[in-house]
Write a protein that holds these residues in place. Structure first.
Motif, mmCIF file in Angstrom:
data_model
loop_
_atom_site.group_PDB
_atom_site.id
_atom_site.type_symbol
_atom_site.label_atom_id
_atom_site.label_comp_id
_atom_site.label_asym_id
_atom_site.label_seq_id
_atom_site.Cartn_x
_atom_site.Cartn_y
_atom_site.Cartn_z
ATOM 1 N N LEU A 7 75.324 19.817 71.140
ATOM 2 C CA LEU A 7 74.874 21.176 70.840
ATOM 3 C C LEU A 7 74.006 21.047 69.596
ATOM 4 O O LEU A 7 74.465 20.542 68.571
ATOM 5 N N THR A 11 73.070 21.366 63.957
ATOM 6 C CA THR A 11 74.412 21.966 64.039
ATOM 7 C C THR A 11 75.460 21.062 63.378
ATOM 8 O O THR A 11 75.173 19.911 63.016
ATOM 9 N N HIS A 63 85.630 25.860 75.197
ATOM 10 C CA HIS A 63 85.300 24.456 75.455
ATOM 11 C C HIS A 63 86.440 23.765 76.215
ATOM 12 O O HIS A 63 86.197 22.938 77.088
ATOM 13 N N MET A 85 81.002 25.370 55.615
ATOM 14 C CA MET A 85 80.180 26.500 56.065
ATOM 15 C C MET A 85 79.336 27.026 54.902
ATOM 16 O O MET A 85 79.817 27.071 53.759
ATOM 17 N N HIS A 112 77.973 31.116 65.279
ATOM 18 C CA HIS A 112 78.799 30.718 66.427
ATOM 19 C C HIS A 112 80.119 31.500 66.394
ATOM 20 O O HIS A 112 80.612 31.828 65.310
ATOM 21 N N GLN A 118 86.850 30.846 60.419
ATOM 22 C CA GLN A 118 86.806 29.783 59.404
ATOM 23 C C GLN A 118 86.364 30.313 58.037
ATOM 24 O O GLN A 118 86.554 29.648 57.024
ATOM 25 N N THR A 182 86.905 19.842 61.966
ATOM 26 C CA THR A 182 86.821 20.092 63.408
ATOM 27 C C THR A 182 86.991 18.767 64.139
ATOM 28 O O THR A 182 86.515 17.729 63.689
ATOM 29 N N PHE A 184 86.255 16.554 67.413
ATOM 30 C CA PHE A 184 85.238 16.451 68.458
ATOM 31 C C PHE A 184 85.687 15.458 69.520
ATOM 32 O O PHE A 184 86.325 14.442 69.197
HETATM 33 O O1 LIG Z 1 77.543 25.712 66.114
HETATM 34 C C1 LIG Z 1 77.671 24.554 65.659
HETATM 35 O O2 LIG Z 1 77.102 24.171 64.632
HETATM 36 C C2 LIG Z 1 78.546 23.614 66.366
HETATM 37 O O3 LIG Z 1 78.354 22.415 66.299
HETATM 38 C C3 LIG Z 1 79.712 24.165 67.138
HETATM 39 C C4 LIG Z 1 81.014 24.265 66.320
HETATM 40 C C5 LIG Z 1 82.230 24.612 67.259
HETATM 41 O O4 LIG Z 1 82.050 24.917 68.414
HETATM 42 O O5 LIG Z 1 83.383 24.521 66.755
HETATM 43 C C6 LIG Z 1 81.308 22.950 65.699
HETATM 44 C C7 LIG Z 1 81.950 22.848 64.502
HETATM 45 C C8 LIG Z 1 82.300 24.041 63.700
HETATM 46 O O6 LIG Z 1 83.680 24.246 63.879
HETATM 47 C C9 LIG Z 1 81.578 25.258 64.135
HETATM 48 C C10 LIG Z 1 80.927 25.326 65.320
#
Ligand SMILES: O=C(O)C(=O)C[C@]1(C(=O)O)C=C[C@@H](O)C=C1
Length: 287
Positions: A7, A11, A63, A85, A112, A118, A182, A184
């Motif tokens: 994505l 990001t 997801h 963030m 998102h 968060q 997070t 992955f």
């Molecule tokens: O939107 C983004 O930047 C992502 O990579 C997605 C995403 C997610 O789906 O959890 C990835 C990590 C963070 O927790 C926030 C958003």
């Protein structure tokens, strides 16, 4: 070199993937998470990167649903990455009094859907007058703010998106918790070459037989008496019939181990359906 769908660009998924997989793969960005999954299904890429769980938000249900219901791509690895963030947007025009809140001029926040959970404290304190609008990724929010050039619209996303889209960083690290992480997943038909990891995990889905009192207890006891550690268990709707559920279970053991296959056989013997989503290396964060 293997191709990896993410994505992106700009990001958290891209940051996390570049940190983990380095320059040994070709990254291809997609705007929607459905496109990320489908890229590997269609053979455009070898692997896809899926954010699956966050310290503050828990599972990213959308997801998980895709992984379970829409595709059949084995999990090949998991890793965690810290998520900082940032509030990204334009400062208030000079001369406008904002009292004690420097972000009172922000009327809309684009990001998102996992982001408000968060950053709930910061948003409550400084952005309570702003409407939240969900977009496909944090970077997409920043891209839209850059296109709009309106101080009333801000985004929450990565530092790299702020730089790449030329939108100022208003406030850094606005997540509720310093150690926001997070998890992955890397999914795909073929296992890529990765550094060896001492930690192995297996993810299974268990559907209980109907009208079988104590079935979940029996499932858990199959693991318990073998001293197999579970790191997560979550019930989710089967989406086939109201009130029916499956259990998403992360096991801190490999399918190659001596005990795990026999635990799974025992669970199947009581009439449960077991689907193995993957048995894979698990990596902790190394800065
Ligand atoms: O939107 C983004 O930047 C992502 O990579 C997605 C995403 C997610 O789906 O959890 C990835 C990590 C963070 O927790 C926030 C958003």
């Amino acid at each position: 070199m293997k191709k990896v769908a993410i994505l992106g660009p700009s990001t958290f998924s891209e940051e996390a993937t570049r940190h983990f997989l380095k320059d040994d793969f070709i990254y291809i960005s997609y705007k929607l998470i459905s496109e990320v999954f489908n890229a590997t299904v269609a053979g455009e890429t070898d692997l896809s990167v899926i954010p699956i769980e966050n310290t503050l938000e828990g599972s990213v249900h959308l997801h998980v649903d895709w992984l379970v219901h829409e595709v059949n791509l084995p999990i090949r690895a998991e890793w965690v990455f810290p998520i900082d963030m940032n509030l990204i947007g334009f400062a208030n025009k000079e001369g406008q009094d904002e009292g004690s809140n420097p972000y009172q001029h922000i009327r809309k926040v684009l990001s998102h859907h996992v982001v408000p959970a968060q950053c709930s404290r910061f948003m409550k304190k400084y952005l309570s007058g702003a409407e939240f609008e969900q977009v496909s990724s944090t970077a997409e929010g920043v891209r839209l703010v850059s296109a709009l050039q309106d101080p009333a619209v801000a985004a929450i996303g990565t530092a790299i998106a702020s730089t790449n889209y030329g939108v100022p960083m208003l406030e850094k690290e606005i997540q509720d918790h310093k150690d926001n992480m997070t998890r992955f997943l890397l999914v795909g038909e073929e296992a890529p070459e990765l550094p060896t990891s001492a930690d192995r995990k297996t993810t299974i889905l268990v559907t209980l037989p109907e009208d079988y009192p104590g079935a979940l207890h029996q499932v858990l006891s199959a693991f318990a008496w073998r001293r197999i550690n579970l790191s997560k268990i979550e019930s989710k709707p089967t989406k086939k019939k109201l009130g029916t559920y499956y259990f998403y279970i992360d096991i801190a053991d490999s399918l190659d181990s001596v005990l795990l296959p026999s635990a799974i056989q025992e669970i199947e013997a009581i009439g449960c359906q077991v689907r193995i989503l993957g048995s894979y290396p698990s990596y902790s964060y190394i800065s």
